[in-house]
Design an enzyme around this catalytic site. Structure first.
Site, PDB file in Angstrom:
ATOM      1  N   ASN A 132       0.818  -1.203   0.010  1.00 15.76           N
ATOM      2  CA  ASN A 132       0.094  -0.039   0.059  1.00 15.76           C
ATOM      3  C   ASN A 132       0.999   1.088  -0.062  1.00 15.76           C
ATOM      4  O   ASN A 132       0.194   2.419   0.310  1.00 15.76           O
ATOM      5  CB  ASN A 132      -0.865   0.065   1.162  1.00 15.76           C
ATOM      6  CG  ASN A 132      -0.350  -0.347   2.541  1.00 15.76           C
ATOM      7  OD1 ASN A 132       0.998  -0.091   2.569  1.00 15.76           O
ATOM      8  ND2 ASN A 132      -1.076  -0.501   3.556  1.00 15.76           N
ATOM      9  N   ARG A 152       2.920   6.406  11.929  1.00 16.18           N
ATOM     10  CA  ARG A 152       2.299   5.906  13.080  1.00 16.18           C
ATOM     11  C   ARG A 152       2.068   6.785  14.100  1.00 16.18           C
ATOM     12  O   ARG A 152       2.897   7.641  14.431  1.00 16.18           O
ATOM     13  CB  ARG A 152       3.182   4.658  13.817  1.00 16.18           C
ATOM     14  CG  ARG A 152       3.032   3.637  13.268  1.00 16.18           C
ATOM     15  CD  ARG A 152       1.744   2.567  13.084  1.00 16.18           C
ATOM     16  NE  ARG A 152       1.678   1.494  12.311  1.00 16.18           N
ATOM     17  CZ  ARG A 152       1.125   1.348  10.986  1.00 16.18           C
ATOM     18  NH1 ARG A 152       0.817   2.385  10.338  1.00 16.18           N
ATOM     19  NH2 ARG A 152       1.140   0.281  10.479  1.00 16.18           N
ATOM     20  N   GLN A 197      -5.970   2.929  18.329  1.00 11.20           N
ATOM     21  CA  GLN A 197      -6.752   2.735  17.366  1.00 11.20           C
ATOM     22  C   GLN A 197      -7.899   1.541  17.783  1.00 11.20           C
ATOM     23  O   GLN A 197      -7.459   0.414  18.160  1.00 11.20           O
ATOM     24  CB  GLN A 197      -6.163   2.515  16.104  1.00 11.20           C
ATOM     25  CG  GLN A 197      -5.328   3.498  15.493  1.00 11.20           C
ATOM     26  CD  GLN A 197      -4.692   3.430  14.062  1.00 11.20           C
ATOM     27  OE1 GLN A 197      -3.756   4.292  13.750  1.00 11.20           O
ATOM     28  NE2 GLN A 197      -4.956   2.568  13.456  1.00 11.20           N
ATOM     29  N   HIS A 251      -7.737   5.870  10.048  1.00  9.03           N
ATOM     30  CA  HIS A 251      -6.704   5.010   9.589  1.00  9.03           C
ATOM     31  C   HIS A 251      -7.275   4.420   8.237  1.00  9.03           C
ATOM     32  O   HIS A 251      -7.652   3.126   8.245  1.00  9.03           O
ATOM     33  CB  HIS A 251      -6.101   4.098  10.401  1.00  9.03           C
ATOM     34  CG  HIS A 251      -4.633   3.389  10.051  1.00  9.03           C
ATOM     35  ND1 HIS A 251      -3.910   2.726  10.909  1.00  9.03           N
ATOM     36  CD2 HIS A 251      -4.246   3.561   8.909  1.00  9.03           C
ATOM     37  CE1 HIS A 251      -2.889   2.257  10.224  1.00  9.03           C
ATOM     38  NE2 HIS A 251      -2.792   2.761   8.876  1.00  9.03           N
TER      39      HIS A 251
HETATM   40  P1  NAD Z   1      10.478   0.929   4.525  1.00 10.51           P
HETATM   41  O1  NAD Z   1      10.987  -0.175   5.343  1.00 10.51           O
HETATM   42  O2  NAD Z   1      10.311   0.927   3.160  1.00 10.51           O
HETATM   43  O3  NAD Z   1      11.025   2.502   4.875  1.00 10.51           O
HETATM   44  C1  NAD Z   1      11.165   2.881   6.172  1.00 10.51           C
HETATM   45  C2  NAD Z   1      12.298   3.908   6.271  1.00 10.51           C
HETATM   46  O4  NAD Z   1      12.383   4.380   7.635  1.00 10.51           O
HETATM   47  C3  NAD Z   1      13.681   3.277   6.078  1.00 10.51           C
HETATM   48  O5  NAD Z   1      14.474   3.959   5.046  1.00 10.51           O
HETATM   49  C4  NAD Z   1      14.157   3.235   7.381  1.00 10.51           C
HETATM   50  O6  NAD Z   1      15.654   3.317   7.519  1.00 10.51           O
HETATM   51  C5  NAD Z   1      13.554   4.617   7.838  1.00 10.51           C
HETATM   52  N1  NAD Z   1      13.858   4.689   9.603  1.00 10.51           N
HETATM   53  C6  NAD Z   1      13.706   3.840  10.481  1.00 10.51           C
HETATM   54  N2  NAD Z   1      13.832   4.377  11.629  1.00 10.51           N
HETATM   55  C7  NAD Z   1      14.288   5.350  11.363  1.00 10.51           C
HETATM   56  C8  NAD Z   1      14.549   6.770  12.372  1.00 10.51           C
HETATM   57  N3  NAD Z   1      14.566   6.307  13.538  1.00 10.51           N
HETATM   58  N4  NAD Z   1      14.810   7.952  11.762  1.00 10.51           N
HETATM   59  C9  NAD Z   1      14.834   8.036  10.211  1.00 10.51           C
HETATM   60  N5  NAD Z   1      14.460   6.980   9.517  1.00 10.51           N
HETATM   61  C10 NAD Z   1      14.197   5.910  10.229  1.00 10.51           C
HETATM   62  O7  NAD Z   1       8.737   1.392   5.174  1.00 10.51           O
HETATM   63  P2  NAD Z   1       7.464   1.924   4.188  1.00 10.51           P
HETATM   64  O8  NAD Z   1       6.959   0.859   3.437  1.00 10.51           O
HETATM   65  O9  NAD Z   1       7.997   3.347   3.677  1.00 10.51           O
HETATM   66  O10 NAD Z   1       6.437   2.094   5.398  1.00 10.51           O
HETATM   67  C11 NAD Z   1       6.950   2.963   6.452  1.00 10.51           C
HETATM   68  C12 NAD Z   1       5.987   3.032   7.318  1.00 10.51           C
HETATM   69  O11 NAD Z   1       4.800   3.687   7.147  1.00 10.51           O
HETATM   70  C13 NAD Z   1       5.351   1.576   8.038  1.00 10.51           C
HETATM   71  O12 NAD Z   1       6.257   0.939   9.022  1.00 10.51           O
HETATM   72  C14 NAD Z   1       4.173   2.061   8.741  1.00 10.51           C
HETATM   73  O13 NAD Z   1       4.282   2.465   9.858  1.00 10.51           O
HETATM   74  C15 NAD Z   1       3.736   3.115   7.926  1.00 10.51           C
HETATM   75  N6  NAD Z   1       2.712   2.839   7.087  1.00 10.51           N
HETATM   76  C16 NAD Z   1       1.286   3.594   7.229  1.00 10.51           C
HETATM   77  C17 NAD Z   1       0.215   3.102   6.378  1.00 10.51           C
HETATM   78  C18 NAD Z   1      -1.059   3.533   6.631  1.00 10.51           C
HETATM   79  O14 NAD Z   1      -2.039   3.173   6.063  1.00 10.51           O
HETATM   80  N7  NAD Z   1      -1.408   4.974   7.156  1.00 10.51           N
HETATM   81  C19 NAD Z   1       0.437   2.163   5.298  1.00 10.51           C
HETATM   82  C20 NAD Z   1       1.424   1.534   5.257  1.00 10.51           C
HETATM   83  C21 NAD Z   1       2.709   2.028   5.951  1.00 10.51           C
END
Ligand code: NAD
Length: 358
Positions: free
Chosen positions: A117, A256, A285, A309
């Site tokens: 997503n 989050r 949530q 959400h």
């Molecule tokens: P991803 O793993 O591709 O990317 C996450 C990035 O965050 C990585 O590059 C990682 O190095 C970085 N990161 C981790 N800790 C960090 C920190 N302390 N400081 C800076 N950067 C940091 O993940 P993604 O697919 O891009 O998704 C990211 C997040 O988005 C998911 O883990 C989820 O919590 C959230 N998400 C939300 C929804 C929604 O419906 N709202 C849907 C999908 C994902």
């Protein structure tokens, strides 16, 4: 095997719209398939407290399926009670509602449908940035009220062109946000992430890395949060960090809720330190009725773009994460290797670098 799925209630919407696959009614479309293989599927949205269907059934479940939209919180305590649990599947992206460290210790695998997503969320982020910067919500509310006073909404409406936008976390979603912002001619696109983007990827979007978080937030007109929730990001955007945010900046958080301090955000918006806050994720949530983020406003009565959400649960996304969940289960039942990108916790260890530096 006993499969337990915690999904959200779809009600009449799910009866009318079968593509709402992530609901207790439509059950990710996997019931017939699972039962035809001799497995048992228990589906519920009842997830809180010791008498909930979730907590009563986790004790002998082999597989747990959850979604981030209506998270079944698998705490360390529940992990210790879940004697048969071998696999947790997140139908979506983001497994912070699972105690990952406890799963490492117990050798329970945790998989997500990585990428399912990310476009859905990136589009929502761009929309939320625009609605805050352009002061859209108060303008629409004015129209519904029957009023017409252009100055009241134009007084806090800006162009995105010429602004500095930064993503906290530049993984799949963060990078897609940067890509989608390119045609807006922002002054600069920045990112803060402990993992540097590959040089060609950074060059393709013209993104500059800022390595100090305070320095990063002080340069951004718009901050979009796109990192997972883990020990290193819980409460990262707190009262102390908000002091360093450029006055009047806008924050969009679809990552989050608990990455931001609930009360510090509400206070900063009320005081005008930030001009707007939008997103779809909450520290608990469903969000309680009196959660301050539901109604918080900036000093001139706008700046709130919060929704439930749903950014990552568009019908397109649901088709992808339902199919991805089935494929993870298929691999598991047939002892086939999983897609490496889907594995958050493998047997006894983290397989991703995204959930904190270890
Ligand atoms: P991803 O793993 O591709 O990317 C996450 C990035 O965050 C990585 O590059 C990682 O190095 C970085 N990161 C981790 N800790 C960090 C920190 N302390 N400081 C800076 N950067 C940091 O993940 P993604 O697919 O891009 O998704 C990211 C997040 O988005 C998911 O883990 C989820 O919590 C959230 N998400 C939300 C929804 C929604 O419906 N709202 C849907 C999908 C994902």
């Amino acid at each position: 095997m006993k499969v337990l799925a915690i999904l959200y209630k779809g009600g009449s919407a799910a009866e009318q719209e079968p593509r709402l696959l992530g609901t207790i009614e439509n059950q990710l479309g996997i019931r017939d398939w699972l039962e035809s293989q001799g497995h048992t599927l228990i589906v519920t949205d009842d997830k809180e407290g010791p008498n909930s269907v979730f907590q009563k059934n986790i004790v002998d479940a082999d597989i747990l399926i959850t979604t981030p939209f209506h998270p079944g919180y698998l705490t360390g305590d529940l992990v210790s009670k879940a004697k048969n649990l071998k696999l947790c599947v997140t139908a979506g992206v983001g497994s912070d509602h699972i105690d990952l460290n406890a799963c490492v210790d117990r050798k329970i695998q945790v998989l997500e449908v990585t990428g399912s997503n990310v476009v859905s969320v990136a589009e929502h982020v761009v929309m939320s940035i625009l609605l805050l910067v352009r002061n859209f919500v108060p303008a629409h509310e004015m129209i519904e009220r029957g009023d017409w006073m252009v100055s009241e909404v134009a007084r806090n409406a800006f162009d995105l062109e010429g602004k500095v936008v930064g993503t906290l976390g530049a993984g799949r979603i963060g990078y897609r946000v940067l890509q989608r912002l390119l045609p807006f001619n922002c002054k600069e696109l920045l990112y803060y992430d402990y993992a540097a983007l590959p040089a060609d990827a950074a060059k393709a979007v013209g993104a500059r890395r800022v390595e100090d978080l305070k320095d990063f937030v002080s340069q951004c007109d718009v901050i979009t949060i796109n990192c997972p929730l883990h020990e290193g990001t819980r409460g990262l955007v707190n009262a102390e960090l908000l002091k360093h945010v450029k006055k009047g900046a806008w924050i969009v958080n679809t990552a989050r809720g608990a990455i931001c301090d609930k009360d510090a955000i509400a206070e900063a918006l009320k005081a005008g330190q930030i001009n707007g806050y939008a997103g779809d994720v909450w520290n608990v949530q469903p969000a309680p009725k009196d959660h301050p983020w539901r109604t918080m406003k900036n000093p001139i009565g706008g700046g709130n773009g919060m929704v439930p959400h749903y950014s990552g649960t568009t019908l397109d996304a649901q088709a992808r994460y339902a199919a991805g969940t089935k494929s993870i289960l298929e691999n598991f039942f047939n002892n086939k290797p999983q897609e490496p990108a889907n594995v958050i916790v493998g047997i006894g260890k983290y397989e991703t670098k995204a959930y904190g530096q270890r």
